[in-house]
Design an enzyme around this catalytic site. Sequence first.
Site, mmCIF file in Angstrom:
data_model
loop_
_atom_site.group_PDB
_atom_site.id
_atom_site.type_symbol
_atom_site.label_atom_id
_atom_site.label_comp_id
_atom_site.label_asym_id
_atom_site.label_seq_id
_atom_site.Cartn_x
_atom_site.Cartn_y
_atom_site.Cartn_z
ATOM 1 N N ARG A 34 0.832 -1.212 0.000
ATOM 2 C CA ARG A 34 0.000 0.000 0.000
ATOM 3 C C ARG A 34 0.866 1.263 0.000
ATOM 4 O O ARG A 34 2.090 1.202 0.124
ATOM 5 C CB ARG A 34 -0.961 -0.003 1.178
ATOM 6 N N ARG A 52 3.415 -7.488 4.981
ATOM 7 C CA ARG A 52 3.149 -8.313 6.159
ATOM 8 C C ARG A 52 1.869 -9.100 5.937
ATOM 9 O O ARG A 52 1.690 -10.192 6.455
ATOM 10 C CB ARG A 52 3.056 -7.447 7.414
ATOM 11 N N GLY A 112 7.762 1.377 6.927
ATOM 12 C CA GLY A 112 7.929 2.288 8.050
ATOM 13 C C GLY A 112 6.642 2.473 8.825
ATOM 14 O O GLY A 112 5.545 2.235 8.299
ATOM 15 N N TYR A 121 10.247 8.766 15.471
ATOM 16 C CA TYR A 121 10.199 8.720 14.003
ATOM 17 C C TYR A 121 11.332 9.547 13.387
ATOM 18 O O TYR A 121 12.035 9.080 12.490
ATOM 19 C CB TYR A 121 8.838 9.241 13.550
ATOM 20 N N LYS A 141 14.429 8.338 11.034
ATOM 21 C CA LYS A 141 14.555 8.812 9.650
ATOM 22 C C LYS A 141 15.872 9.552 9.422
ATOM 23 O O LYS A 141 16.428 9.504 8.331
ATOM 24 C CB LYS A 141 13.353 9.700 9.290
HETATM 25 P P1 NAD Z 1 1.722 3.208 4.943
HETATM 26 O O1 NAD Z 1 1.416 3.079 6.376
HETATM 27 O O2 NAD Z 1 0.632 3.341 3.956
HETATM 28 O O3 NAD Z 1 2.674 2.019 4.462
HETATM 29 C C1 NAD Z 1 3.715 1.541 5.256
HETATM 30 C C2 NAD Z 1 4.160 0.205 4.720
HETATM 31 O O4 NAD Z 1 5.193 -0.318 5.573
HETATM 32 C C3 NAD Z 1 3.040 -0.827 4.693
HETATM 33 O O5 NAD Z 1 3.152 -1.596 3.523
HETATM 34 C C4 NAD Z 1 3.334 -1.671 5.915
HETATM 35 O O6 NAD Z 1 2.855 -2.999 5.814
HETATM 36 C C5 NAD Z 1 4.843 -1.652 5.897
HETATM 37 N N1 NAD Z 1 5.399 -2.042 7.198
HETATM 38 C C6 NAD Z 1 5.226 -1.422 8.383
HETATM 39 N N2 NAD Z 1 5.860 -2.130 9.343
HETATM 40 C C7 NAD Z 1 6.445 -3.189 8.755
HETATM 41 C C8 NAD Z 1 7.223 -4.280 9.209
HETATM 42 N N3 NAD Z 1 7.542 -4.450 10.508
HETATM 43 N N4 NAD Z 1 7.655 -5.188 8.308
HETATM 44 C C9 NAD Z 1 7.337 -5.054 7.016
HETATM 45 N N5 NAD Z 1 6.604 -4.064 6.520
HETATM 46 C C10 NAD Z 1 6.156 -3.142 7.386
HETATM 47 O O7 NAD Z 1 2.695 4.480 4.877
HETATM 48 P P2 NAD Z 1 3.328 5.296 3.646
HETATM 49 O O8 NAD Z 1 2.902 6.682 3.822
HETATM 50 O O9 NAD Z 1 3.145 4.597 2.354
HETATM 51 O O10 NAD Z 1 4.867 5.215 4.081
HETATM 52 C C11 NAD Z 1 5.857 4.517 3.365
HETATM 53 C C12 NAD Z 1 7.210 5.045 3.801
HETATM 54 O O11 NAD Z 1 7.296 6.435 3.472
HETATM 55 C C13 NAD Z 1 7.435 4.948 5.312
HETATM 56 O O12 NAD Z 1 8.784 4.623 5.567
HETATM 57 C C14 NAD Z 1 7.142 6.363 5.782
HETATM 58 O O13 NAD Z 1 7.808 6.656 6.979
HETATM 59 C C15 NAD Z 1 7.668 7.168 4.623
HETATM 60 N N6 NAD Z 1 7.129 8.529 4.529
HETATM 61 C C16 NAD Z 1 5.799 8.760 4.348
HETATM 62 C C17 NAD Z 1 5.343 10.067 4.259
HETATM 63 C C18 NAD Z 1 3.905 10.418 4.040
HETATM 64 O O14 NAD Z 1 3.580 11.626 4.040
HETATM 65 N N7 NAD Z 1 3.028 9.491 3.832
HETATM 66 C C19 NAD Z 1 6.249 11.131 4.365
HETATM 67 C C20 NAD Z 1 7.594 10.857 4.555
HETATM 68 C C21 NAD Z 1 8.027 9.547 4.627
#
Ligand code: NAD
Length: 248
Positions: free
Chosen positions: A26, A48, A91, A154, A158
């Site tokens: 996702r 997962r 994450g 967090y 990061k």
């Molecule tokens: P999300 O919550 O939609 O997706 C996170 C993904 O990480 C999911 O697929 C989840 O299953 C996976 N995950 C979490 N814990 C896990 C584990 N222990 N083992 C395996 N997989 C695991 O979030 P997102 O917004 O798509 O975030 C993706 C990345 O981008 C993350 O690292 C997040 O910190 C980073 N990020 C997101 C944003 C934002 O605005 N959405 C901004 C900066 C950075």
Amino acid sequence: VYDYMLGTMSRTAPESRIVLVTGGNRGIGRAIAEEFVAQGYKVAVTARSGSGPEGTLTVIADVTEPVSVDAAFTEVESKLGPIEVVVANAGITRDMLLMRMSDDDFTQVVDTNLSGAFRVVKRASKGMMKARFGRIILVSSVVGLLGSAGQVNYSASKSGLIGLARSLTRELGSRGITANVVAPGFIETDMTAALPAEQQNAYLKQIPASRFAQPAEVAKAIVWLASDDAAYISGAVIPVDGGLGMGH
Ligand code: NAD
């Protein structure tokens, strides 16, 4: 196939390279996998639960478990071949003001976001060093550069990814492996949808682009870093944030 005078040499054409994206079921990870598929790469994602986008191989893995990470790589290697590009995207957040943050809140976020990336890149580097080619891309955050009240866990995780990528660059650079960081700003995913509306509005006011971004906009930068055009870029932090973290 590709040989810059001082650059790295890859054995395979970009379009037949094998990519593994963690957390590809996702959000941003899913968009990254979709973009790699669109460019013709062979793509595997870890999840997962659930599955990645069409055209990808999904393997179940939890990045907090070294054994699980190892098994995922072994499965992908046996089904697709050696992994040449890895994107550590998985994450979590667990936001809490410092005085209310438990030891568990801190260590679990670091264990997923930073130690998880360590486990993934360590396993990926094994094959990359043998092939003398590899692209490592870590998904950090603008919060890793700016800090954020209520997110010491967090932001520490990061920021740590930047040190990880830069040390990898020094340690593995001579083996044809690059390691870079992408630092997204506010991207519309489940993670940010969970934030209260007033917090979302406060962010919006600080973004020079005056809008949030779609996951595909982050994916474009990541796929470019994996391409031959980025062969001489390593240890870089590429913001995809509409100017939010400008100057850091
Ligand atoms: P999300 O919550 O939609 O997706 C996170 C993904 O990480 C999911 O697929 C989840 O299953 C996976 N995950 C979490 N814990 C896990 C584990 N222990 N083992 C395996 N997989 C695991 O979030 P997102 O917004 O798509 O975030 C993706 C990345 O981008 C993350 O690292 C997040 O910190 C980073 N990020 C997101 C944003 C934002 O605005 N959405 C901004 C900066 C950075």
